[in-house]
Structure formats: structure tokens, C-alpha cells
Design an enzyme around this catalytic site. Structure first.
Site, mmCIF file in Angstrom:
data_model
loop_
_atom_site.group_PDB
_atom_site.id
_atom_site.type_symbol
_atom_site.label_atom_id
_atom_site.label_comp_id
_atom_site.label_asym_id
_atom_site.label_seq_id
_atom_site.Cartn_x
_atom_site.Cartn_y
_atom_site.Cartn_z
ATOM 1 C CB ALA A 111 -12.116 0.534 0.392
ATOM 2 C CB VAL A 148 -16.365 -5.265 -5.652
ATOM 3 C CG1 VAL A 148 -14.851 -5.438 -5.713
ATOM 4 C CG2 VAL A 148 -17.014 -6.546 -5.145
ATOM 5 C CE LYS A 166 -3.957 -0.122 0.123
ATOM 6 N NZ LYS A 166 -4.875 -0.245 -1.038
ATOM 7 C CD GLU A 181 -1.680 3.132 -8.329
ATOM 8 O OE1 GLU A 181 -1.083 2.184 -7.807
ATOM 9 O OE2 GLU A 181 -1.553 4.315 -7.951
HETATM 10 N N1 NAD Z 1 -13.096 -3.284 -2.936
HETATM 11 C C1 NAD Z 1 -11.963 -3.879 -3.252
HETATM 12 O O1 NAD Z 1 -11.222 -4.393 -2.429
HETATM 13 C C2 NAD Z 1 -11.588 -3.972 -4.706
HETATM 14 C C3 NAD Z 1 -10.600 -4.874 -5.124
HETATM 15 C C4 NAD Z 1 -10.335 -4.966 -6.499
HETATM 16 C C5 NAD Z 1 -11.024 -4.162 -7.422
HETATM 17 N N2 NAD Z 1 -11.961 -3.281 -6.952
HETATM 18 C C6 NAD Z 1 -12.747 -2.418 -7.853
HETATM 19 O O2 NAD Z 1 -13.755 -3.155 -8.528
HETATM 20 C C7 NAD Z 1 -14.171 -2.421 -9.678
HETATM 21 C C8 NAD Z 1 -14.222 -3.335 -10.894
HETATM 22 O O3 NAD Z 1 -12.900 -3.719 -11.230
HETATM 23 P P1 NAD Z 1 -12.579 -4.634 -12.505
HETATM 24 O O4 NAD Z 1 -11.127 -4.971 -12.423
HETATM 25 O O5 NAD Z 1 -13.554 -5.725 -12.621
HETATM 26 O O6 NAD Z 1 -12.837 -3.599 -13.698
HETATM 27 P P2 NAD Z 1 -13.034 -3.976 -15.245
HETATM 28 O O7 NAD Z 1 -12.638 -2.762 -16.011
HETATM 29 O O8 NAD Z 1 -12.376 -5.277 -15.561
HETATM 30 O O9 NAD Z 1 -14.619 -4.201 -15.380
HETATM 31 C C9 NAD Z 1 -15.554 -3.172 -15.244
HETATM 32 C C10 NAD Z 1 -16.747 -3.504 -16.128
HETATM 33 O O10 NAD Z 1 -17.791 -2.568 -15.843
HETATM 34 C C11 NAD Z 1 -18.501 -2.424 -17.055
HETATM 35 N N3 NAD Z 1 -19.413 -1.288 -17.017
HETATM 36 C C12 NAD Z 1 -19.176 0.029 -17.200
HETATM 37 N N4 NAD Z 1 -20.331 0.729 -17.098
HETATM 38 C C13 NAD Z 1 -21.323 -0.166 -16.829
HETATM 39 C C14 NAD Z 1 -22.719 -0.082 -16.627
HETATM 40 N N5 NAD Z 1 -23.365 1.085 -16.679
HETATM 41 N N6 NAD Z 1 -23.400 -1.216 -16.365
HETATM 42 C C15 NAD Z 1 -22.784 -2.404 -16.297
HETATM 43 N N7 NAD Z 1 -21.467 -2.562 -16.514
HETATM 44 C C16 NAD Z 1 -20.742 -1.459 -16.775
HETATM 45 C C17 NAD Z 1 -17.401 -2.300 -18.090
HETATM 46 O O11 NAD Z 1 -17.901 -2.501 -19.410
HETATM 47 C C18 NAD Z 1 -16.452 -3.403 -17.626
HETATM 48 O O12 NAD Z 1 -16.725 -4.633 -18.264
HETATM 49 C C19 NAD Z 1 -13.157 -1.279 -9.804
HETATM 50 O O13 NAD Z 1 -13.699 -0.105 -9.243
HETATM 51 C C20 NAD Z 1 -11.987 -1.765 -8.964
HETATM 52 O O14 NAD Z 1 -11.165 -0.714 -8.499
HETATM 53 C C21 NAD Z 1 -12.236 -3.170 -5.616
#
Ligand code: NAD
Length: 365
Positions: A299, A267, A75, A118
Site C-alpha cells: 500500500a 497498485v 505520513k 491529498e
Molecule cells: N500502492 C501505492 O503505493 C500507491 C501509490 C500511488 C497511488 N496509488 C493508487 O493507485 C491508484 C491509481 O492512481 P492514479 O493517480 O493513477 O489515478 P488516476 O485518477 O490518475 O487514474 C485512474 C484511472 O482509472 C480509470 N478507470 C476508472 N474506472 C475504470 C475501469 N472500470 N476500467 C479501467 N480504467 C478505469 C480512470 O478513467 C482513470 O484514468 C489510486 O488508487 C491511487 O491511490 C497507490
């Protein structure tokens, strides 16, 4: 090169950025590895294992920062560490600068080189050092969802997979990227009835060919989401619009259309969340209830499963660390375009426009 790995001191961060296996490879190539005492303990690695791999154990964090040419972390440095970072020192870690002005200013003032996991890019503009944590969070989302659907945890009291003669739970996944796909695989494997939505038709087509028959691909829009809400037990928010705040696909008013005890695992909370009522929580107190709907919005989900997350993360970061150690960061980033994209701040100058723009600060040309 002298590589230092401090113990993470951020709340509930149990991962470590370098394993004994990685240490062995670095030492065999002639590098010196400094590990802070106890750095690997929460991920299952003892100081003795690091020593056997050739590392030197340093009793405190000050000692690691004072001697290492490169610091490898998980981090971003927290306030206590700001003063320990030295001019010309390379820091290879997650930074997420755009979310913190104090961190950005501290790193600019330190005149260190900040190479952020990132923003390192891979083929087709992928983000190879973010993917493993999305995989972990996606899989974990279903595990957490299953837990909070249980009655003693406040849920409706429904088993994801049902049993013979009893229908399974219904799971709605918003976003079919890395998180969404991994969640769909897990939920489908547990025999839930899964619906996954995205606006990317190519992505939905691909998943239609690869995911099992208990997953239905649906185009994401308000009408289709609303139709699912009254009959869904578990909702997983996994939407991302790169660089932007997540869209609120479920508004507060829409919670009224859901049954009491429905569970939402958002998420996407780190980008603001795709459920309007989402706000960040911690592993110590992961959930809260709004209008009868259980919200889980941690988060840093991967921090709870450090044995898995440390390996998933270091499998991805280590090849880059080797290049940095063998060549020095200047040659390594000159020769590897994807790694170069990880440079955010170099000796007091912000080099990534997005970070400069976030705070109205100048960007180096
Ligand atoms: N909370 C945590 O600990 C944690 C850990 C890892 C990732 N994340 C977060 O999770 C989120 C998703 O990450 P990812 O790696 O899967 O991203 P990604 O880019 O692989 O997937 C995101 C998807 O969302 C879709 N999308 C965009 N607008 C949309 C809508 N209106 N309706 C439906 N789908 C839509 C995109 O087309 C894409 O397929 C990010 O914000 C990431 O930072 C959080």
C-alpha cells in the site's frame, strides 16, 4: 515561523518531508527550521547537511512537536504522536482521514490545524501532491513485476523484453491515469508487449498519440479483460474512481483463466484494489499466491525508494510550505484556493465534508 520536521515512525516509512535544499531556502527567508536527529538518514541526508543549511537538530520527536509552529511530515501522525500535537499547531502531511476514525478523533481533540497533502487541488481539479507518488508507484510497478516474473521469485520465468528471436512478455495495465501511464512507459521502454485499458476514451486517444507502438490502447470492459488474461504475464491494477472503492475488474473466478506464475501488481490496493483477491501487504512481506497467481499489493510502494520519493514529494510540497511559512496558514489558504482545499480539520472542527460524512460527524459551516 518555526518549522519542525520529525523523523517518520510509521513502519518502513523512509521518506522525509524536508530536504537540506528546502531548509536552506526557508532559513534564508528568515524562518527557523527544526529537524529531528536522523530524520533524513534513510533518504540519504545527514544531520550535518541540515546543519550546514541552517537547521537546528533536535534530539527527539517530543522536542520538535513542542517548539514548532508548523509540523511538516510525510505520513499521518501515528498513535504515539497524537499526544504531542498541540492546539493551534499546523500539520502539513498526508492524512487520509476517511480511512481512520481514531486519527480523525485525535486530531479533532488536539485542536490543531490539519492541512492534508491529498486534498490540495491544482488546475482542472488535479491533485498535485498525489501525482508524484503515483508516478513513483507506476514506474515501480513494472520493476517489481519484472522481479516477480523471475523463476526464483516464483514467477513463470520470463524476461519482460524477451531477446532477438524470442517474444517479449505481455503486460496488461488496468487504468490509464498517472499510475497506468507511467507503468506503460516503463514496460514499453523495456520492450514488453503492453496493453492499457481505460473507460475514458479521451485519455486513450491522448495516449494513442503519445505512447510508443508497443502499447495498445483498449477500452476497458469484462469481455476485453477476459480475452487478455490467458495470454498475459504481468497485470498492473491502476484504476481509480475518486472517493469510491476500486471496482473489482478481475474476480477470484477469473484467476482460473490465468496461467500459473502470472504476476499481479495491484497498485490500487489503497482503494481496495481492482483484483478481488487483493489485500494490503507490506514491504517486509510484499507478495502472496492465490490460485497460482502471485499478488503484490503493497500500500505504500514509494516508501521503498526513499531517495527518489522524498525528492519527488518535496518538489511538489515545498512551494506550498514556503507560502505557509511566509504568510502564515490563514493568509496562505485565504489567498490560494487550491491550498485551502487541503484544510480538513481546523481547531477541533472538521471542515471537509467527505471526512465528516465518513464517520457521521458534524461538519463546520
Ligand atoms: N500502492 C501505492 O503505493 C500507491 C501509490 C500511488 C497511488 N496509488 C493508487 O493507485 C491508484 C491509481 O492512481 P492514479 O493517480 O493513477 O489515478 P488516476 O485518477 O490518475 O487514474 C485512474 C484511472 O482509472 C480509470 N478507470 C476508472 N474506472 C475504470 C475501469 N472500470 N476500467 C479501467 N480504467 C478505469 C480512470 O478513467 C482513470 O484514468 C489510486 O488508487 C491511487 O491511490 C497507490
Amino acid at each position: 515561523m518555526i518549522i519542525g520536521c520529525p523523523k517518520e515512525i510509521k513502519n518502513n516509512e523512509n521518506r522525509v518531508a524536508l530536504t537540506p535544499g528546502g531548509t536552506l531556502d526557508l532559513v534564508r527567508r528568515g524562518h527557523e527550521v527544526l529537524i529531528q536527529q536522523g530524520a533524513g538518514a534513510n533518504s540519504g541526508y545527514t544531520d550535518e547537511e541540515y546543519i550546514e543549511s541552517g537547521a537546528t537538530i533536535v534530539p527527539d520527536i517530543e522536542g520538535v512537536y513542542a517548539r514548532a509552529e508548523t509540523i511538516v511530515k510525510v505520513k499521518e501522525p501515528i498513535e504515539y504522536e497524537y499526544k504531542l500535537v498541540r492546539e493551534g499547531q499546523l500539520l502539513f502531511t498526508y492524512f487520509h482521514f476517511a480511512s481512520s476514525r481514531p486519527l480523525t478523533e485525535a486530531m479533532v481533540n488536539s485542536k490543531a490545524i490539519c492541512l492534508a497533502y491529498e486534498t490540495v487541488t491544482g488546475p482542472k481539479n488535479s491533485l498535485p501532491l498525489l501525482v508524484p507518488m503515483s508516478e513513483v508507484a507506476g514506474r515501480m510497478a513494472v520493476q517489481e513485476g519484472a522481479k516477480y516474473l523471475e523463476k526464483p521469485a516464483g514467477g513463470r520465468g520470463i524476461l519482460l523484453g524477451g531477446v532477438a528471436g524470442v517474444p517479449p512478455a505481455r503486460v496488461l495495465i488496468l487504468g490509464a491515469g498517472i499510475v497506468g501511464t507511467e507503468a506503460a512507459k516503463m514496460a514499453a521502454g523495456l520492450r514488453a508487449n503492453v496493453t492499457i485499458m481505460d473507460i475514458n476514451l479521451d485519455r486513450l486517444r491522448h495516449l494513442a498519440d503519445t505512447l510508443p507502438a508497443n502499447v495498445t490502447m483498449v477500452f476497458s470492459n469484462e469481455y476485453n479483460i477476459r480475452r487478455e488474461l490467458p495470454r498475459t504475464d504481468l497485470i498492473i491494477g491502476a484504476v481509480l474512481i475518486p472517493g469510491a472503492k476500486a471496482p473489482h475488474l478481475i474476480t477470484r473466478q477469473m484467476l482460473g483463466e490465468m496461467r500459473d506464475g502470472t504476476v499481479v501488481i495491484d497498485v490500487a490496493v489503497d482503494q481496495g484494489g481492482c483484483i478481488e483477491t487483493c489485500h494490503p501487504t507490506t514491504h517486509e512481506d510484499p507478495t502472496y499466491v492465490v490460485d497460482g497467481v502471485i499478488h503484490y499489493c503493497v500500500a505504500n510502494m514509494p516508501g521503498a525508494v526513499p531517495f527518489t520519493s522524498t525528492l519527488a514529494l518535496t518538489n511538489a510540497t515545498f512551494p506550498y510550505l514556503l507560502q505557509i511559512a511566509d504568510k502564515g496558514w490563514e493568509r496562505a489558504t485565504a489567498e490560494n484556493e487550491g491550498l485551502r482545499a487541503g484544510l480538513n480539520i481546523v481547531r477541533g472542527e472538521i471542515v471537509l465534508p467527505e471526512v465528516a460524512e465518513a464517520f457521521g460527524m458534524p461538519v463546520a459551516s
